[in-house]
Design a protein around this motif. Structure first.
Motif, PDB file in Angstrom:
ATOM      1  N   SER A  16     -40.974  14.722  -5.586  1.00 35.49           N
ATOM      2  CA  SER A  16     -40.128  13.646  -6.119  1.00 35.49           C
ATOM      3  C   SER A  16     -38.636  13.911  -6.014  1.00 35.49           C
ATOM      4  O   SER A  16     -37.835  13.062  -6.388  1.00 35.49           O
ATOM      5  N   THR A  17     -38.245  15.063  -5.513  1.00 34.39           N
ATOM      6  CA  THR A  17     -36.824  15.407  -5.475  1.00 34.39           C
ATOM      7  C   THR A  17     -36.018  14.564  -4.493  1.00 34.39           C
ATOM      8  O   THR A  17     -34.794  14.583  -4.537  1.00 34.39           O
ATOM      9  N   LYS A  19     -36.285  11.223  -4.365  1.00 40.35           N
ATOM     10  CA  LYS A  19     -36.115   9.881  -4.947  1.00 40.35           C
ATOM     11  C   LYS A  19     -34.664   9.542  -5.281  1.00 40.35           C
ATOM     12  O   LYS A  19     -34.234   8.412  -5.025  1.00 40.35           O
ATOM     13  N   ASN A  56     -49.028   6.703  -9.451  1.00 40.45           N
ATOM     14  CA  ASN A  56     -48.110   7.448 -10.300  1.00 40.45           C
ATOM     15  C   ASN A  56     -48.790   8.741 -10.738  1.00 40.45           C
ATOM     16  O   ASN A  56     -50.014   8.862 -10.710  1.00 40.45           O
ATOM     17  N   TYR A  57     -47.988   9.703 -11.161  1.00 39.53           N
ATOM     18  CA  TYR A  57     -48.521  11.020 -11.542  1.00 39.53           C
ATOM     19  C   TYR A  57     -49.579  10.935 -12.629  1.00 39.53           C
ATOM     20  O   TYR A  57     -50.504  11.724 -12.669  1.00 39.53           O
ATOM     21  N   LEU A  71     -36.614   5.737 -11.817  1.00 39.43           N
ATOM     22  CA  LEU A  71     -36.097   7.041 -11.397  1.00 39.43           C
ATOM     23  C   LEU A  71     -36.150   8.036 -12.549  1.00 39.43           C
ATOM     24  O   LEU A  71     -36.567   9.180 -12.366  1.00 39.43           O
ATOM     25  N   ASN A  73     -38.196   8.262 -14.911  1.00 39.23           N
ATOM     26  CA  ASN A  73     -39.576   8.687 -15.157  1.00 39.23           C
ATOM     27  C   ASN A  73     -40.290   9.126 -13.885  1.00 39.23           C
ATOM     28  O   ASN A  73     -41.497   9.379 -13.909  1.00 39.23           O
ATOM     29  N   SER A  74     -39.564   9.179 -12.794  1.00 38.96           N
ATOM     30  CA  SER A  74     -40.094   9.630 -11.506  1.00 38.96           C
ATOM     31  C   SER A  74     -41.357   8.877 -11.103  1.00 38.96           C
ATOM     32  O   SER A  74     -42.345   9.472 -10.671  1.00 38.96           O
ATOM     33  N   ASN A  76     -43.823   6.754  -8.876  1.00 38.83           N
ATOM     34  CA  ASN A  76     -44.051   6.725  -7.437  1.00 38.83           C
ATOM     35  C   ASN A  76     -44.118   5.330  -6.842  1.00 38.83           C
ATOM     36  O   ASN A  76     -43.547   5.074  -5.785  1.00 38.83           O
ATOM     37  N   ALA A  79     -40.824   3.668  -6.316  1.00 37.10           N
ATOM     38  CA  ALA A  79     -40.090   4.354  -5.241  1.00 37.10           C
ATOM     39  C   ALA A  79     -40.561   3.870  -3.876  1.00 37.10           C
ATOM     40  O   ALA A  79     -39.750   3.646  -2.973  1.00 37.10           O
ATOM     41  N   LEU A 116     -42.062   9.732  -1.567  1.00 35.57           N
ATOM     42  CA  LEU A 116     -42.641  10.621  -2.562  1.00 35.57           C
ATOM     43  C   LEU A 116     -42.486  12.081  -2.170  1.00 35.57           C
ATOM     44  O   LEU A 116     -43.076  12.961  -2.793  1.00 35.57           O
ATOM     45  N   LEU A 168     -29.833  10.161 -13.739  1.00 36.06           N
ATOM     46  CA  LEU A 168     -30.423  11.503 -13.831  1.00 36.06           C
ATOM     47  C   LEU A 168     -29.975  12.242 -15.094  1.00 36.06           C
ATOM     48  O   LEU A 168     -30.698  13.095 -15.601  1.00 36.06           O
TER      49      LEU A 168
END
Length: 169
Positions: A16-17, A19, A56-57, A71, A73-74, A76, A79, A116, A168
C-alpha cells in the motif's frame, strides 16, 4: 551471511505504500480532491488473464468514502477506482519519475494491482518518494554517502503534495 544483506537496496513488493503517489497524481490532475467520494463496493475488472477482483484488507466494504478516508484507511478498492481515473500507464510513468527505477515495464504488465503495490521497490526509492511529498513535490535522488548535490525537479504539484501530506498526517 546476514551482515552482507543490503535491506535498503533489495527490491520488495511495495504494498500500500504507493497509494499516496496515486492519490497525489489524481489530485494534481484535478480528477479528485480530498473530499471526493469513491465507491468502496465490490468490483470485477476484466483483464487478459480473467477477472481482477480487488479486496480490502479486512474483506469488508464501506460504500461511499472520501479520498481522505480511503487513503487514511489504506482501502484497496477505492485505490483501484482512482487508478481507473488516472490510467495505469500514467501512474506507472509517475512512479518512474518519482524515482522508482525498477518499475520499467508497461502499465499492462502490472495491471490494476499496481494501485495496491504489486511492483517491487527498494527502501531507498521509498524514502526518496516520500521525501518528495514532504518537500512539496520536489524530488532529487538521495545521497547516502557524500557526493555532489543534484538539482531538485518538481515532480508532484506542490498543492497535491500538501493535500496528501495532510491526509497522511
Amino acid at each position: 551471511t546476514a551482515v552482507a544483506v543490503d535491506g535498503a537496496s533489495a527490491p520488495r513488493q511495495a504494498g500500500s505504500t504507493l497509494k499516496p503517489q496515486l492519490y497525489a497524481l489524481a489530485i494534481e490532475r484535478r480528477l479528485l480532491t480530498a473530499a471526493s467520494v469513491l465507491d468502496d463496493t465490490p468490483v470485477d475488472l476484466e483483464t487478459a488473464s480473467g477477472l481482477y477482483i480487488p479486496q480490502n484488507y479486512d474483506r469488508s466494504f464501506r460504500g461511499p468514502v472520501t479520498v481522505r478516508s480511503a487513503l487514511g484507511n489504506s482501502l484497496n478498492v477505492p485505490a483501484v477506482r482512482a487508478l481507473l481515473l488516472v490510467g495505469i500507464d500514467a501512474f506507472r510513468d509517475r512512479l518512474f519519475d518519482i524515482g522508482y527505477r525498477g518499475i520499467t515495464r508497461d502499465g499492462d504488465y502490472y495491471g490494476f494491482s499496481l494501485a495496491l503495490g504489486s511492483a517491487e521497490v527498494t527502501l531507498v526509492e521509498q524514502a526518496a518518494a516520500y521525501r518528495a511529498l514532504a518537500r512539496g513535490g520536489r524530488w532529487s535522488p538521495l545521497r547516502i554517502i557524500a557526493g555532489p548535490a543534484v538539482a531538485d525537479r518538481q515532480i508532484i504539484d506542490a498543492g497535491a503534495a500538501a493535500i496528501v501530506r495532510d491526509i497522511l498526517a
